[in-house]
Write an enzyme that holds these catalytic residues in place. Structure first.
Site, short mmCIF file in Angstrom:
data_model
loop_
_atom_site.label_atom_id
_atom_site.label_comp_id
_atom_site.label_asym_id
_atom_site.label_seq_id
_atom_site.Cartn_x
_atom_site.Cartn_y
_atom_site.Cartn_z
N MET A 218 0.87 -1.18 0.00
CA MET A 218 0.00 0.00 0.00
C MET A 218 0.91 1.23 0.00
SD MET A 218 -3.16 0.83 2.60
CE MET A 218 -2.23 0.39 4.07
N TYR B 22 1.20 3.68 12.78
CA TYR B 22 0.85 3.45 11.38
C TYR B 22 -0.61 3.04 11.18
CZ TYR B 22 2.40 -1.58 11.87
OH TYR B 22 2.60 -2.90 12.23
N GLU B 23 -1.03 3.10 9.92
CA GLU B 23 -2.44 2.92 9.52
C GLU B 23 -3.36 3.95 10.19
OE1 GLU B 23 -3.27 1.31 7.07
OE2 GLU B 23 -1.40 0.22 6.82
N GLY B 24 -2.86 5.16 10.31
CA GLY B 24 -3.62 6.22 10.96
C GLY B 24 -3.26 6.26 12.43
#
Length: 592
Positions: A162, A433-435
């Protein structure tokens, strides 16, 4: 080395009595998810995690990864473990049989994924990202892209990534600068991306990058971002690999933890790419991947907590020190009350997080198989509400659990040889990570609460109250403690809705404490549900010691962990006043 049979009983209890697996197995298309099938899959996954994946963890942390001749070199044990993972079909559990998947519930893949991350979190990130790529392509890709790329991604022969972040675009993706120029039936993608997990490696023969970029005529902001599939190696019409694409790693980040997970700066130099979904709708497509990735990161918090707990527990039995109270001879430190406190805190936070995560993932399956549109929307709203709690709370408590793991080891925990420090270091990325967890908290108070005027949270509160009302009389003291906490969460919901009307800073100021409050209350709710199930099982004649241990865990959590809700509730009630009172000028005065 961690024992992956140890949490199996808790996983199975959680699947059956929290996440509703037996009910899910009755849904059309999920009939293969029988109790025997679930047991067989979890037992074999535990073996693979213990014997194949876990042995690579220490080597990976010590050896790390290197960039040589434009390609990332990983520890050899990683490649061997990945090959066995792919050959075993482990990446295909929940995916469409049309593309080589096994068509099993998403929920069933969750305990399996938990075991991979407990065994080796750095390694487990690779299949996690690949599964996210499959989900994104399956929902948004054209038939041609799906036929060409999904079978190899599902089988694990290829992996996925991603590519969102750029040096100037982290949480704010509206300023993404990567560009894509149309050229015949494809596009030419150019730009740089940073922090790309498993952006390059040699464990699989191809890597499929999902890249956010702008078309020449794209509007400004997030509405002008498109999503492109950019393979490391181009794929010929017959499915064979063609020439190397102009997409590859430029450098590697040197990180606090997850040393053997290559975090790449990726360069795309006029690379061939293919549009995924509609033009300028790339962020919406990517959120398909990101939402489940956030659940997976929350699960990582559970996973690393489980690993840290198991190691601390083993050490507490092995480490001999002075006599504990009530004894005369030196003995294992587990006899000391404060060590028990730390171990039980680790145990109950891990089990509570596991239950919240599994429950949220189960709701996604129930939404997919809902009989009515109303039921579908209810399950979707339930999963959406729980997602920021899973990602945020489970990764926050992982910081505490892994830190306690070091503390149980004492001085030996502070040196690298025991491995306890690695878990502490590895866990630190999870709230980022991932927000970031600040973003998760804002999502919870904003999109998930204020936007629907608190309806989804109100429904969850009512569900929790129903669990309290149905509680076995033997757990009445614990039910009363939870009932008070639920009322506190409901008051906080009302305060959020009211305070945000006149104070634009209110929601952002209270968001973190609101998320933590919700997490502790949800954790207590899930453990009470488990405790109630255990009482029934014991009344039916079950006598496994695990069941008695679970009851004691429920009692400990309610008495020693759940009361934390009160502090978070008080901080929510304070609103934005104390947080926003110190001006930027006063902050800056420290340097004057």
């Amino acid at each position: 080395m961690a024992d992956y049979n140890a949490p199996l009983k808790d996983m199975k209890l959680t699947l059956d009595h929290v996440a509703r697996m037996p009910e899910l197995a009755q849904k059309p298309g999920f009939e293969d998810a029988s109790a025997d099938m679930v047991d067989a899959i979890l037992d074999e996954a535990a073996r693979v995690a213990r014997d194949v994946v876990a042995p690579s963890n220490w080597e990976g942390d010590q050896q790390g990864v290197q960039l040589k001749d434009g390609s990332v070199v990983c520890p050899e044990s990683f490649k061997e473990a990945y090959q066995q993972y792919a050959e075993g079909g482990w990446g295909s559990l929940q995916f469409d049989p049309e593309y080589g998947g096994q068509g099993l519930p998403f929920l069933l893949s969750i305990p399996v994924m938990e075991m991979w991350h407990s065994a080796n979190m750095a390694w487990g990130l690779c299949p996690m990202l690949s599964q996210g790529a499959v989900e994104c392509l399956d929902l948004n890709g054209s038939d041609e892209l799906k036929e060409k790329y999904l079978p190899k991604l599902v089988s694990g022969e290829w992996t996925g990534t991603m590519n969102l972040t750029e040096s100037n675009a982290g949480s704010d993706l509206s300023v993404v600068r990567a560009k894509a120029e149309p050229e015949g039936d494809h596009y030419r993608v150019s730009g740089e991306k940073i922090f790309i997990t498993w952006g390059d490696h040699q464990m699989a023969e191809n890597i499929i990058h999902l890249v956010l970029a702008r078309l020449p005529d794209a509007p400004a902001g997030v509405r002008g971002i498109s999503l492109f599939l950019v393979p490391k190696y181009l794929v010929n019409e017959d499915g064979s690999l063609g020439e190397l694409n102009t997409a590859g790693p430029l450098s590697l980040e040197h990180k606090l933890g997850i040393h053997a997970s290559p975090t790449c700066v990726m360069g795309f130099d006029n690379a061939v790419g293919y549009l995924v979904g509609e033009p300028n709708r790339g962020l919406a497509c990517m959120f398909t991947m990101m939402n489940n990735a956030r659940l997976s990161v929350g699960l990582q918090g559970v996973s690393i907590s489980e690993r840290a707990y198991q190691q601390a527990l083993q050490y507490a039995f092995e480490r001999i020190q002075g006599p504990a109270v009530g004894t005369k001879e030196p003995g294992p430190i587990i006899r000391h009350a404060d060590v028990r406190r730390m171990l039980l805190t680790m145990k109950t936070l891990t089990e509570a997080g596991r239950a919240i995560a599994y429950d949220a993932c189960g709701s996604l399956d129930f939404a997919l198989k809902a009989d009515t549109e109303e039921q579908k929307e209810l399950e979707k709203a339930r999963a959406a509400l729980l997602t920021p709690i899973v990602k945020g709370w489970c990764t926050e408590v992982a910081q505490e659990v892994t830190s306690l793991g070091v503390q149980v080891h004492g001085g030996m925990g502070y040196v690298e040889e025991t491995g306890a420090a690695q878990h502490f270091r590895d866990a630190r990325i999870l709230p980022i990570y991932e927000g970031t967890n600040g973003i998760q908290a804002l999502d919870l108070v904003g999109r998930k609460t204020l936007m629907d005027k608190g309806e989804a949270l109100s429904a969850l509160v009512q569900e929790m109250r129903s669990s309290v009302a149905a509680c076995d009389p033997s757990l009445t003291p614990q039910a009363k403690q939870l009932e008070e906490a639920i009322a506190g969460l409901d008051r906080a919901r009302e305060q959020l809705l009211k305070g945000s009307v006149d104070d634009e800073q209110w929601a952002g100021a209270v968001a973190y404490n609101f998320m933590m409050l919700a997490g502790y209350v949800c954790g207590g709710w899930q453990l009470l549900r488990q405790g109630n199930a255990v009482v029934r099982l014991m009344a039916e004649g079950e006598d496994d010691p695990y069941l008695q241990a679970k009851l004691e865990s429920v009692r400990f959590y309610m008495a020693q962990v759940l009361p934390r809700w009160k502090g978070h509730a008080d901080m929510v009630a304070d609103g934005s006043r104390s947080i926003m009172a110190l001006s930027e000028e006063l902050f800056a005065s420290a340097w004057e």
